[in-house]
Design a protein around this motif. Structure first.
Motif, PDB file in Angstrom:
ATOM      1  N   ILE A 246      16.359  10.487  57.865  1.00  0.00           N
ATOM      2  CA  ILE A 246      17.411  10.965  58.762  1.00  0.00           C
ATOM      3  C   ILE A 246      17.392  10.182  60.066  1.00  0.00           C
ATOM      4  O   ILE A 246      18.427   9.732  60.568  1.00  0.00           O
ATOM      5  N   GLY A 247      16.175  10.021  60.621  1.00  0.00           N
ATOM      6  CA  GLY A 247      16.050   9.261  61.871  1.00  0.00           C
ATOM      7  C   GLY A 247      16.431   7.805  61.695  1.00  0.00           C
ATOM      8  O   GLY A 247      17.115   7.223  62.549  1.00  0.00           O
ATOM      9  N   ALA A 251      19.519   5.951  63.505  1.00  0.00           N
ATOM     10  CA  ALA A 251      19.319   4.768  64.341  1.00  0.00           C
ATOM     11  C   ALA A 251      20.178   3.607  63.839  1.00  0.00           C
ATOM     12  O   ALA A 251      20.757   2.843  64.635  1.00  0.00           O
ATOM     13  N   GLY A 252      20.270   3.466  62.506  1.00  0.00           N
ATOM     14  CA  GLY A 252      21.114   2.415  61.951  1.00  0.00           C
ATOM     15  C   GLY A 252      22.580   2.606  62.305  1.00  0.00           C
ATOM     16  O   GLY A 252      23.289   1.639  62.615  1.00  0.00           O
ATOM     17  N   ILE A 254      23.710   4.148  64.984  1.00  0.00           N
ATOM     18  CA  ILE A 254      23.857   3.847  66.416  1.00  0.00           C
ATOM     19  C   ILE A 254      23.942   2.336  66.630  1.00  0.00           C
ATOM     20  O   ILE A 254      24.766   1.819  67.391  1.00  0.00           O
ATOM     21  N   GLY A 255      23.078   1.592  65.913  1.00  0.00           N
ATOM     22  CA  GLY A 255      23.079   0.141  66.050  1.00  0.00           C
ATOM     23  C   GLY A 255      24.367  -0.481  65.526  1.00  0.00           C
ATOM     24  O   GLY A 255      24.929  -1.395  66.146  1.00  0.00           O
ATOM     25  N   ALA A 256      24.836   0.013  64.397  1.00  0.00           N
ATOM     26  CA  ALA A 256      26.074  -0.507  63.822  1.00  0.00           C
ATOM     27  C   ALA A 256      27.265  -0.220  64.735  1.00  0.00           C
ATOM     28  O   ALA A 256      28.155  -1.077  64.904  1.00  0.00           O
ATOM     29  N   ASP A 257      27.275   0.958  65.327  1.00  0.00           N
ATOM     30  CA  ASP A 257      28.347   1.319  66.246  1.00  0.00           C
ATOM     31  C   ASP A 257      28.328   0.415  67.471  1.00  0.00           C
ATOM     32  O   ASP A 257      29.391  -0.012  67.968  1.00  0.00           O
ATOM     33  N   ALA A 280      16.876  10.140  67.256  1.00  0.00           N
ATOM     34  CA  ALA A 280      16.578   9.438  65.999  1.00  0.00           C
ATOM     35  C   ALA A 280      15.150   8.898  66.003  1.00  0.00           C
ATOM     36  O   ALA A 280      14.435   8.986  64.998  1.00  0.00           O
ATOM     37  N   LEU A 281      14.726   8.351  67.155  1.00  0.00           N
ATOM     38  CA  LEU A 281      13.368   7.804  67.257  1.00  0.00           C
ATOM     39  C   LEU A 281      12.323   8.910  67.099  1.00  0.00           C
ATOM     40  O   LEU A 281      11.329   8.739  66.370  1.00  0.00           O
ATOM     41  N   ALA A 282      12.554  10.051  67.768  1.00  0.00           N
ATOM     42  CA  ALA A 282      11.620  11.182  67.656  1.00  0.00           C
ATOM     43  C   ALA A 282      11.556  11.698  66.219  1.00  0.00           C
ATOM     44  O   ALA A 282      10.485  12.051  65.715  1.00  0.00           O
TER      45      ALA A 282
END
Length: 332
Positions: A246-247, A251-252, A254-257, A280-282
């Motif tokens: 899920i995290g 994160a992926g 967020i990066g793609a956006d 996401a990191l947590a």
């Protein structure tokens, strides 16, 4: 030997002689070969002196004395280790359990073929608010959680086939859930018998309202252990992988956006300024920790050694380290 009677006790000096004489009379009238195992769980009122005197007049009396109070589960564990009877009876030392129930309990195990017969104190002589009502709630929760259909899990009067007590591990405060432990070990023939309950004659109860709080906590523990005790990775590993995925996917996204906005010329904030990045990191960190917890649980499970959780101060008619060889568990 026909019957072993295991009696854990704490400061029950006044009742021990009467209990012993009552049990001996019942055993002699039924022509049973028997032993009485008194487990002194750190008494300070001279109970051990009474046990010593009883053993001098009756070779069937055996005793184990702990250095201090370790709890009823530890006392039962010590008694189970050295019990030699084909049927093992447990009962309390406060005279609230009736020894005249023993022959019928013995018959149910030996003739009816039950692995375990648990007493049910249908009519109780305890305080309604502090013991009866909490006990009913506790037993209801135990039935729903464990799947073992007993009305009175905490009744001290129970009968076991010897193979049962030699193949279960009673620890912590799990004496309330011995029927559940037996079921989890493969002993499915469990029955219940209504037994007579008597008002306490001497002293006062050693258990307070906190036993019900501890009982519910132990119920959660045994529910967890019965499902995941032998395979912790199945729970922690699955949760860890799920949270990590899920995290990672968050994160992926967020990066793609971020990349999409850069290429399309739209204004975009730094990834680290997006609060969802830290969520996401947590989530990935927690997922990794859960997976490691499952992995470490598997390692501990495979390398643990069994250690006694109590220290014995003295014994009567018991050889140090005595423990009959475990019988093979029959397939049910």
């Amino acid at each position: 030997m026909d019957i072993s009677i295991v009696i854990p006790l704490l400061n029950e000096r006044e009742s021990l002689r009467e209990l012993h004489d009552w049990i001996a009379a019942v055993m002699q009238s039924g022509r049973f070969s028997y032993e009485i195992l008194f487990i002194d769980d750190g008494s300070t009122d001279g109970s051990w002196d009474i046990i010593s005197e009883l053993s001098a007049g009756n070779d069937a009396v055996r005793g184990i004395r702990f250095f201090r109070n370790y709890g009823k589960s530890q006392a039962l564990h010590a008694g189970f280790r050295v019990a030699r009877g084909a049927v093992v009876i447990t009962m309390d030392a406060d005279l609230q359990d009736n020894p005249e129930e023993i022959p019928e309990l013995y018959r149910l195990v030996t003739e009816e073929g039950y692995d375990l017969v648990s007493g049910w104190k249908k009519k109780r002589y305890d305080d309604i608010l502090t013991k009866n009502i909490p006990s009913k709630l506790f037993n209801w929760a135990a039935r729903k959680t464990s799947g073992v259909k007993l009305h009175d899990f905490n009744c001290g009067l129970k009968a076991y086939r010897n193979t049962v007590i030699k193949n279960i591990e009673v620890y912590g405060e799990m004496h309330r859930y011995i029927p559940v432990l037996a079921k989890n070990a493969g002993f499915s023939r469990i029955e219940e018998k209504i037994v007579r309950h008597q008002a306490r004659k001497y002293g006062r109860t050693k258990f307070g309202i906190e036993r019900f709080i501890n009982g519910f906590l132990d119920l959660i523990t045994i529910w967890f252990l019965s499902r995941f005790g032998k395979r912790p990775m199945h729970l922690f590993g699955a949760l860890g992988v799920l949270m990590f995925l899920i995290g990672f996917l968050s994160a992926g996204f967020i990066g793609a956006d971020k990349l999409y906005k850069l290429y399309s010329g739209q204004p975009a904030i730094l990834v680290t300024q997006n609060p969802w990045f830290f969520i996401a990191l947590a989530t990935m960190i927690i997922g990794s920790q859960l997976f490691l917890a499952g992995f470490l649980g598997e390692i501990i499970l495979r390398t643990k050694t069994k250690n006694d959780r109590y220290k014995i101060f003295d014994t009567i008619n018991v050889t140090t380290g005595e423990e009959p060889e475990k019988e093979t568990v029959r397939h049910l």
